[in-house]
Design a protein around this motif. Structure first.
Motif, PDB file in Angstrom:
ATOM      1  N   THR A  27      -6.545 -15.379 -30.461  1.00  0.00           N
ATOM      2  CA  THR A  27      -7.601 -14.548 -29.894  1.00  0.00           C
ATOM      3  C   THR A  27      -7.936 -14.950 -28.468  1.00  0.00           C
ATOM      4  O   THR A  27      -8.148 -14.109 -27.589  1.00  0.00           O
ATOM      5  CB  THR A  27      -8.871 -14.640 -30.764  1.00  0.00           C
ATOM      6  OG1 THR A  27      -8.581 -14.174 -32.083  1.00  0.00           O
ATOM      7  CG2 THR A  27      -9.997 -13.794 -30.173  1.00  0.00           C
ATOM      8  N   TYR A  38     -18.977 -13.038 -26.640  1.00  0.00           N
ATOM      9  CA  TYR A  38     -18.564 -12.288 -27.825  1.00  0.00           C
ATOM     10  C   TYR A  38     -17.398 -12.984 -28.519  1.00  0.00           C
ATOM     11  O   TYR A  38     -17.385 -13.122 -29.752  1.00  0.00           O
ATOM     12  CB  TYR A  38     -18.162 -10.869 -27.424  1.00  0.00           C
ATOM     13  CG  TYR A  38     -17.761  -9.969 -28.580  1.00  0.00           C
ATOM     14  CD1 TYR A  38     -18.675  -9.093 -29.150  1.00  0.00           C
ATOM     15  CD2 TYR A  38     -16.456  -9.993 -29.093  1.00  0.00           C
ATOM     16  CE1 TYR A  38     -18.306  -8.260 -30.199  1.00  0.00           C
ATOM     17  CE2 TYR A  38     -16.089  -9.167 -30.137  1.00  0.00           C
ATOM     18  CZ  TYR A  38     -17.016  -8.302 -30.685  1.00  0.00           C
ATOM     19  OH  TYR A  38     -16.654  -7.492 -31.732  1.00  0.00           O
ATOM     20  N   SER A  42     -17.399 -14.582 -32.224  1.00  0.00           N
ATOM     21  CA  SER A  42     -16.473 -14.063 -33.240  1.00  0.00           C
ATOM     22  C   SER A  42     -15.591 -15.165 -33.812  1.00  0.00           C
ATOM     23  O   SER A  42     -15.286 -15.169 -35.013  1.00  0.00           O
ATOM     24  CB  SER A  42     -15.611 -12.942 -32.652  1.00  0.00           C
ATOM     25  OG  SER A  42     -14.772 -13.424 -31.621  1.00  0.00           O
ATOM     26  N   SER A  74     -22.718 -13.478 -36.779  1.00  0.00           N
ATOM     27  CA  SER A  74     -22.493 -12.059 -37.051  1.00  0.00           C
ATOM     28  C   SER A  74     -23.599 -11.192 -36.469  1.00  0.00           C
ATOM     29  O   SER A  74     -23.359 -10.019 -36.123  1.00  0.00           O
ATOM     30  CB  SER A  74     -22.386 -11.825 -38.560  1.00  0.00           C
ATOM     31  OG  SER A  74     -21.291 -12.516 -39.105  1.00  0.00           O
ATOM     32  N   VAL A  77     -22.541 -10.455 -32.886  1.00  0.00           N
ATOM     33  CA  VAL A  77     -21.354  -9.598 -32.831  1.00  0.00           C
ATOM     34  C   VAL A  77     -21.689  -8.167 -33.246  1.00  0.00           C
ATOM     35  O   VAL A  77     -21.290  -7.197 -32.576  1.00  0.00           O
ATOM     36  CB  VAL A  77     -20.241 -10.168 -33.730  1.00  0.00           C
ATOM     37  CG1 VAL A  77     -19.073  -9.195 -33.825  1.00  0.00           C
ATOM     38  CG2 VAL A  77     -19.759 -11.507 -33.200  1.00  0.00           C
ATOM     39  N   TRP A 189     -14.752  -1.953 -37.973  1.00  0.00           N
ATOM     40  CA  TRP A 189     -14.449  -2.832 -36.855  1.00  0.00           C
ATOM     41  C   TRP A 189     -13.000  -2.714 -36.355  1.00  0.00           C
ATOM     42  O   TRP A 189     -12.690  -3.190 -35.277  1.00  0.00           O
ATOM     43  CB  TRP A 189     -14.751  -4.278 -37.232  1.00  0.00           C
ATOM     44  CG  TRP A 189     -16.056  -4.762 -36.671  1.00  0.00           C
ATOM     45  CD1 TRP A 189     -16.366  -4.969 -35.352  1.00  0.00           C
ATOM     46  CD2 TRP A 189     -17.231  -5.112 -37.401  1.00  0.00           C
ATOM     47  NE1 TRP A 189     -17.659  -5.415 -35.226  1.00  0.00           N
ATOM     48  CE2 TRP A 189     -18.216  -5.521 -36.467  1.00  0.00           C
ATOM     49  CE3 TRP A 189     -17.556  -5.135 -38.757  1.00  0.00           C
ATOM     50  CZ2 TRP A 189     -19.491  -5.942 -36.843  1.00  0.00           C
ATOM     51  CZ3 TRP A 189     -18.822  -5.548 -39.128  1.00  0.00           C
ATOM     52  CH2 TRP A 189     -19.783  -5.940 -38.180  1.00  0.00           C
ATOM     53  N   GLY A 193     -13.204  -4.022 -32.802  1.00  0.00           N
ATOM     54  CA  GLY A 193     -13.445  -5.458 -32.950  1.00  0.00           C
ATOM     55  C   GLY A 193     -12.368  -6.315 -32.315  1.00  0.00           C
ATOM     56  O   GLY A 193     -11.249  -5.868 -32.057  1.00  0.00           O
ATOM     57  N   SER A 194     -12.701  -7.580 -32.070  1.00  0.00           N
ATOM     58  CA  SER A 194     -11.725  -8.536 -31.546  1.00  0.00           C
ATOM     59  C   SER A 194     -10.768  -8.931 -32.669  1.00  0.00           C
ATOM     60  O   SER A 194     -11.051  -8.697 -33.853  1.00  0.00           O
ATOM     61  CB  SER A 194     -12.442  -9.780 -31.023  1.00  0.00           C
ATOM     62  OG  SER A 194     -12.980 -10.541 -32.097  1.00  0.00           O
ATOM     63  N   VAL A 197     -12.532 -10.932 -35.366  1.00  0.00           N
ATOM     64  CA  VAL A 197     -13.413 -10.151 -36.239  1.00  0.00           C
ATOM     65  C   VAL A 197     -12.591  -9.395 -37.280  1.00  0.00           C
ATOM     66  O   VAL A 197     -12.919  -9.396 -38.468  1.00  0.00           O
ATOM     67  CB  VAL A 197     -14.266  -9.167 -35.407  1.00  0.00           C
ATOM     68  CG1 VAL A 197     -15.067  -8.252 -36.328  1.00  0.00           C
ATOM     69  CG2 VAL A 197     -15.204  -9.927 -34.478  1.00  0.00           C
TER      70      VAL A 197
END
Length: 226
Positions: A27, A38, A42, A74, A77, A189, A193-194, A197
């Motif tokens: 990531t 963020y 995450s 969470s 996020v 997500w 989302g990343s 996540v």
């Protein structure tokens, strides 16, 4: 003097830990769409979530320590991604984690494994109806505040509440509720989302499935030891 079985991580548990670390590293290098705050939140959420699920599946009350830390991350996020229902629910989960930690401490066997139980058919029907009514009500509220993906957000939020309470009360059916919630959260997500996540949501879904079958064994073991 009572003989206590020391909790040991299984091969699958170690693989989950390694996967969490690997995804965290990945990531950092590939996520260029989110802010540093963020990404950090995450990654923290991912690894606390991995620890939480490993302990929860094995019926260890220490899962609630990591559950509380995961919920705190969470909150940030979910707020950034405008999932306001999940933002609020994670405040609730911080509180429920504290309650669960003390509740499980009072209902564990000599090996410090939780004494699991299951719902009756009447209880399942009642909870299903309550879930539908609550989800509709929350959807109306989230629409009013301009939330994102309000139907999925409201249903997943209510499912999390129900699953959390069932978990504190040590019911096996919490896992079915978690599976439904995890499917919805993954769908929510997946587009925004990343990697951390999304990986956490996939991990939660797989762990919830495994948790259901593992808790069936816990219930059988509890009956055999009575």
């Amino acid at each position: 003097m009572k003989n206590k079985t020391k909790f040991q991580l299984k091969l699958l548990d170690w693989l989950c830990i390694i996967a969490g670390i690997a995804i965290s590293i990945l990531t950092v290098f590939v996520d260029h769409d989110h802010s540093l705050v963020y990404i950090i939140a995450s990654l923290f959420m991912l690894n606390c979530g991995v620890a939480e699920m490993i302990l929860l599946v094995n019926g260890r009350r220490s899962n609630y320590i990591f559950a509380m830390l995961c919920a705190i991350a969470s909150i940030w996020v979910a707020f950034i991604d405008q999932f306001y229902g999940n933002t609020v629910i994670n405040f609730f989960y911080v509180i429920i984690s504290i309650i669960g930690f003390y509740s499980w401490g009072k209902h564990s066997d000599k090996d410090k494994t939780v004494i699991a139980r299951r719902l009756t058919t009447k209880q399942i029907i009642f909870l299903s109806l309550a879930l539908v009514v609550s989800s509709i009500g929350l959807d109306v509220i989230l629409r009013y505040f301009g939330g994102h993906s309000t139907v999925s957000d409201s249903v997943s939020t209510i499912l999390i509440i129900f699953a959390s309470v069932l978990g504190v009360l040590r019911y096996r059916e919490q896992w079915i509720t978690w599976i439904l919630a995890d499917i919805l959260l993954l769908a929510m997500w997946l587009p925004i989302g990343s990697p951390a996540v999304i990986a956490l949501r996939v991990f939660f879904l797989l762990s919830s499935t495994y948790g259901y079958f593992n808790w069936r064994k816990l219930i059988k073991n509890n009956k055999n030891t009575k």
